[in-house]
Design a protein around this motif. Structure first.
Motif, PDB file in Angstrom:
ATOM      1  N   ILE A 177       1.014  -1.620   0.367  1.00 38.75           N
ATOM      2  CA  ILE A 177      -0.279   0.060   0.181  1.00 38.75           C
ATOM      3  C   ILE A 177       0.566   1.790  -0.009  1.00 38.75           C
ATOM      4  O   ILE A 177       0.948   2.069  -0.481  1.00 38.75           O
ATOM      5  CB  ILE A 177      -0.583   0.037   1.524  1.00 38.75           C
ATOM      6  CG1 ILE A 177      -2.360  -0.713   1.316  1.00 38.75           C
ATOM      7  CG2 ILE A 177      -1.670   1.447   1.635  1.00 38.75           C
ATOM      8  CD1 ILE A 177      -2.542  -1.412   2.051  1.00 38.75           C
ATOM      9  N   SER A 186       2.372   2.032  -3.486  1.00 41.45           N
ATOM     10  CA  SER A 186       1.331   2.145  -4.393  1.00 41.45           C
ATOM     11  C   SER A 186       1.728   3.992  -4.124  1.00 41.45           C
ATOM     12  O   SER A 186       0.600   4.380  -5.316  1.00 41.45           O
ATOM     13  CB  SER A 186       0.097   1.385  -4.918  1.00 41.45           C
ATOM     14  OG  SER A 186      -0.030   1.434  -3.475  1.00 41.45           O
ATOM     15  N   PHE A 187       1.849   4.042  -3.292  1.00 39.76           N
ATOM     16  CA  PHE A 187       1.484   6.116  -2.995  1.00 39.76           C
ATOM     17  C   PHE A 187       2.777   5.766  -3.252  1.00 39.76           C
ATOM     18  O   PHE A 187       2.947   7.240  -4.263  1.00 39.76           O
ATOM     19  CB  PHE A 187       1.557   6.048  -1.502  1.00 39.76           C
ATOM     20  CG  PHE A 187       1.501   7.351  -0.735  1.00 39.76           C
ATOM     21  CD1 PHE A 187       0.840   8.496  -1.701  1.00 39.76           C
ATOM     22  CD2 PHE A 187       2.979   8.095  -0.363  1.00 39.76           C
ATOM     23  CE1 PHE A 187       0.775   9.659  -1.262  1.00 39.76           C
ATOM     24  CE2 PHE A 187       2.491   8.844  -0.045  1.00 39.76           C
ATOM     25  CZ  PHE A 187       1.911   9.608  -0.733  1.00 39.76           C
ATOM     26  N   PHE A 205      -5.003   9.691  -4.331  1.00 35.24           N
ATOM     27  CA  PHE A 205      -4.185   8.989  -3.286  1.00 35.24           C
ATOM     28  C   PHE A 205      -5.310   7.870  -2.476  1.00 35.24           C
ATOM     29  O   PHE A 205      -5.181   7.867  -1.274  1.00 35.24           O
ATOM     30  CB  PHE A 205      -4.319   9.895  -2.257  1.00 35.24           C
ATOM     31  CG  PHE A 205      -2.841  11.137  -3.090  1.00 35.24           C
ATOM     32  CD1 PHE A 205      -2.266  11.228  -2.481  1.00 35.24           C
ATOM     33  CD2 PHE A 205      -3.952  12.481  -3.248  1.00 35.24           C
ATOM     34  CE1 PHE A 205      -0.936  11.569  -3.302  1.00 35.24           C
ATOM     35  CE2 PHE A 205      -2.503  13.298  -3.738  1.00 35.24           C
ATOM     36  CZ  PHE A 205      -1.611  13.491  -3.925  1.00 35.24           C
ATOM     37  N   ILE A 216      -4.190   6.401   0.339  1.00 34.54           N
ATOM     38  CA  ILE A 216      -3.491   7.526   2.076  1.00 34.54           C
ATOM     39  C   ILE A 216      -5.070   7.243   2.814  1.00 34.54           C
ATOM     40  O   ILE A 216      -5.138   7.661   3.839  1.00 34.54           O
ATOM     41  CB  ILE A 216      -3.371   9.750   1.947  1.00 34.54           C
ATOM     42  CG1 ILE A 216      -2.179   9.475   1.375  1.00 34.54           C
ATOM     43  CG2 ILE A 216      -3.933   9.961   2.548  1.00 34.54           C
ATOM     44  CD1 ILE A 216      -2.024  10.973   1.023  1.00 34.54           C
ATOM     45  N   ILE A 257      -3.578  11.120  10.334  1.00 36.11           N
ATOM     46  CA  ILE A 257      -3.246  10.109   8.654  1.00 36.11           C
ATOM     47  C   ILE A 257      -1.900   9.632   8.875  1.00 36.11           C
ATOM     48  O   ILE A 257      -2.231   8.646   8.885  1.00 36.11           O
ATOM     49  CB  ILE A 257      -2.962  11.898   7.477  1.00 36.11           C
ATOM     50  CG1 ILE A 257      -4.505  11.961   6.849  1.00 36.11           C
ATOM     51  CG2 ILE A 257      -1.630  10.577   6.666  1.00 36.11           C
ATOM     52  CD1 ILE A 257      -3.975  12.685   5.954  1.00 36.11           C
ATOM     53  N   THR A 258      -1.367  10.662   9.679  1.00 38.39           N
ATOM     54  CA  THR A 258       0.428   9.599  10.156  1.00 38.39           C
ATOM     55  C   THR A 258       0.106   8.365  10.677  1.00 38.39           C
ATOM     56  O   THR A 258       0.601   7.925  10.627  1.00 38.39           O
ATOM     57  CB  THR A 258       1.458  10.669  10.774  1.00 38.39           C
ATOM     58  OG1 THR A 258       0.581  11.027  11.916  1.00 38.39           O
ATOM     59  CG2 THR A 258       1.513  11.956   9.424  1.00 38.39           C
TER      60      THR A 258
END
Lengths: 398, 326
Positions: A204, A207-208, A259, A262, A395-396
């Motif tokens: 994942i 792919s970002f 995105f 994310i 997010i982190t």
């Protein structure tokens, strides 16, 4: 019997304690104290008044003798210092350093805010300028003869209403699909302990990190071959799938939208916070995995679903890489507002390379402003949710 | 009984089946739209590719594309250099500025929400075409035609001071000054993340530091920065990726025009793929480097504990008379 005795003892004790403070209260002493205190203050003041001339005798005489400005200035400074000393004391909350610091902070913020907004302010002013004002170097920000002509022309040029409607529904659709798929993926990672879990998380992130541009050419070929596959060998001369919204939809369904990784990580972090006991309770009541996902996880994460949807909406709105290569090649096909911005520059009458000035700048900036206007309105309406949402979801999640 | 947040299953095999059922859409998407294209990009980069409407013919031609990209096309090497320079100069500035703004906005301040709104606005409206409109220099860089401009900073005192020290630093300063607005436009999400990180710090730490007599400056360096360091690594990675997928990147337009054909380049998928592979590898290297620099090191306490434990073990073994020999 013992209890009663105790209770009576207690009552007595209470009475005693009630009586004691009444006797020892210093309220009665207070009026006696005040007259004692007052003359002390007066005495002090008197002393000061008496002392002052004796203390400053030297300075005063010096002043009278020399009448120099420097001594006066020194005295003035001394007085001023006596008055305002407390503002320089670090223990005082209203000291001068915090005030100065605050002013510096505000100046910094205002300057940064101006730099942040300067391109938009610039565009806003230019969008009202007729060509004469744009060429005129003395015109700075405020147009001499403001017009709305740029806006009407830009709206015609862009086909504004159509493009706006296209943008809105395609972004909403893609965002909704993307969200559902990302939630499913995140649920699997957050709630199951399966073989190759760490590999999936790594993929994942990979792919970002891989930029879309790197894998652009084979992606186009993938869509060509998908179309050929569904036509069972009958190869047609004109391809129908590219230049439509189908590639974008397919990518969103397969969790490779804008995105997407994310979004997966946001959901993953939020799902981890939901206690597993709730899942267990649902399983004991006979729910299956899908029901747990829908009734427990999704319904509990409703507050962040709105935020995530907004982000997905905006990222899809602003995405041009997939749009310009897969859905609207060479200016034809499905057109949204961001792709229309690109079309504006072709409408210029001037040419930089031949030395003439591009007269179209006013129309360009009007069109660009029109294109970002819906987003700004949306942002003004829900900005609290945006920022608080991103703060909550984290997010982190480190 | 500790409360479980992640389920450790006894029947891992069965669980895997269910998990992969949920993962099907994403896995299919990854394989079809990321993994296969990635491999095909590598394959294309070693071959001449001619595409008609329906057919793609791929003929292997060795490393011709790479040699073309690196040696016969000087623009690419220059633009890659410019890209590295951009990342190296932009990312630290993004980190520092967003951290400073986050620090300021984290404190008590009137009108905090207004400033936060302004600083977060670019995140909402930023898009490839908008960047090309607002910062036209970015496109001109992308076509390999670096426009020489005399910027106002070259006349300033500070610039001359730096230039007398080192030309490279002077160039970096000038570059940052010229592109300051672009840099600021990439700080939106980092600011909010830093605010988030600062708020997560345990307030007892501040109190403990204050009791020990630490000044605010010391608290900043000893408490705040070590705590947001992991976050900074994530933000650095995020910024690197963001910068690379926007047209601000000088290489972006080159690859794009050579893959899909454009005004400045003839269509050459093989060459474009070779460039893309190198570009992707470069980004990966940058990401790894920034992560290694910024990720907080393992606390040394663990080693100490293990050492003491080992010693204790040795002592106990020696007492038992079994491990006397070293």
């Amino acid at each position: 019997m013992g209890k009663k005795k105790n209770s009576t003892n207690n009552v007595e004790a209470v009475e005693e304690t009630v009586k004691e403070p009444v006797i020892t209260e210093p309220v009665f002493d207070a009026p006696e104290l005040e007259p004692v205190a007052k003359p002390v203050v007066e005495k002090k003041v008197k002393e000061k008044k008496e002392k002052k001339p004796s203390d400053e005798n030297f300075f005063v005489t010096a002043c009278k003798k020399t009448k120099s400005g420097s001594v006066k200035a020194f005295q003035f400074c001394k007085k001023w210092w006596g008055k305002n000393k407390r503002y320089f004391d670090a223990r005082n909350k209203k000291n001068i350093y915090t005030v100065i610091g605050r002013i510096i902070v505000y100046v910094l913020l205002v300057v940064l805010g101006y730099i942040f907004l300067s391109p938009i302010i610039d565009m806003f002013c230019k969008s009202f300028m007729p060509t004469d004002d744009i060429i005129n170097p003395s015109v700075f920000y405020i147009p001499l003869s403001p017009t709305f002509g740029n806006y009407t022309y830009a709206m015609e040029l862009m086909g504004y209403t159509d493009a706006l409607w296209n943008s809105i529904w395609i972004s909403a659709l893609l965002a909704a699909i993307e969200m559902l798929v990302c939630a499913l993926t995140a649920y699997a990672i957050a709630r199951y302990d399966f073989y190759g879990k760490k590999v999936i998380i790594a993929l994942i992130i990979v792919s970002f990190i891989i930029p879309a541009i790197v894998i652009l050419a084979p992606r186009v070929d993938v869509f060509v071959s998908i179309e050929n596959f569904f036509k069972f060998g009958q190869q047609t001369t004109n391809l129908k799938m590219i230049n439509t919204i189908i590639p974008g939809l397919l990518m969103a369904i397969c969790g490779q939208g804008v995105f997407s990784s994310i979004l997966v990580l946001i959901f993953y972090n939020f799902f981890k916070q939901i206690p597993y006991d709730l899942d267990e309770a649902a399983y004991i009541d006979g729910a299956n995995s899908w029901q747990v996902f829908y009734h427990v996880i999704l319904k509990l994460s409703l507050p962040i679903i709105f935020t995530v949807f907004l982000f997905a909406f905006i990222w899809n709105w602003n995405d041009t890489t997939t749009l310009t290569t897969l859905t609207a090649t060479s200016g034809s096909g499905f057109q949204t507002l961001p792709t229309k911005i690109g079309a504006l520059s072709n409408a210029g009458t001037g040419n930089l390379s031949t030395g003439t000035i591009n007269l179209n700048e006013g129309i360009e900036s009007a069109g660009t402003l029109l294109a970002i206007l819906p987003l700004i309105i949306l942002y003004m309406l829900v900005q609290r949710r945006f920022i608080e949402g991103i703060e909550q979801t984290g997010i982190t999640g480190v | 009984m500790a409360r479980r947040t992640v389920f450790k299953s006894r029947n891992k095999g069965n669980d895997s089946k269910v998990a992969y059922l949920f993962l099907i859409p994403w896995l299919v998407g990854f394989l079809v739209f990321v993994f296969y294209p990635l491999i095909m990009t590598v394959v294309y980069s070693f071959s001449t590719v001619t595409t008609t409407v329906n057919e793609i013919s791929v003929v292997n031609n060795g490393i011709v594309n790479y040699s073309n990209a690196l040696f016969s096309n000087l623009d690419f090497v220059m633009n890659m250099g410019a890209f590295i320079g951009m990342e190296i100069s932009f990312v630290p500035v993004i980190l520092i500025i967003s951290f400073i703004i986050a620090l300021v906005l984290n404190g008590e301040l009137k009108g905090k929400t207004i400033f936060r709104t302004i600083f977060f606005l670019p995140v909402i409206i930023i898009s490839g075409t908008l960047i090309q409109k607002i910062f036209p220099d970015a496109i001109e860089l992308g076509n390999g035609q670096v426009v020489e401009q005399v910027s106002t900073i070259e006349q300033s005192f500070i610039y001359h001071m730096v230039a007398s020290f080192s030309d490279v630093f002077a160039d970096i300063v000038k570059y940052i000054y010229d592109n300051f607005v672009i840099i600021l436009w990439f700080t939106g999400i980092p600011i909010v993340l830093f605010i988030n990180g600062l708020q997560k710090i345990n307030k007892n730490l501040y109190e403990a530091a204050q009791i020990d007599g630490a000044t605010k400056w010391q608290i900043l360096w000893k408490v705040m920065i070590p705590n947001v360091r992991g976050l900074a690594a994530v933000i650095a990675v995020f910024s690197i990726v963001q910068l690379s997928i926007m047209p601000t990147s000088p290489v972006y337009d080159m690859i794009r025009s050579s893959i899909s054909g454009g005004a400045y380049a003839t269509k050459n998928v093989g060459l474009g793929s070779a460039m893309a592979v190198m570009y992707g590898l470069l980004i990966l290297v940058l990401v790894v480097i920034s992560y290694l620099i910024l990720i907080p090191k393992e606390p040394k306490v663990k080693e100490v504990i293990t050492k003491t434990q080992n010693e204790q073990l040795k002592i106990t073994l020696a007492r038992m008379g079994k491990g006397a020999a070293r």
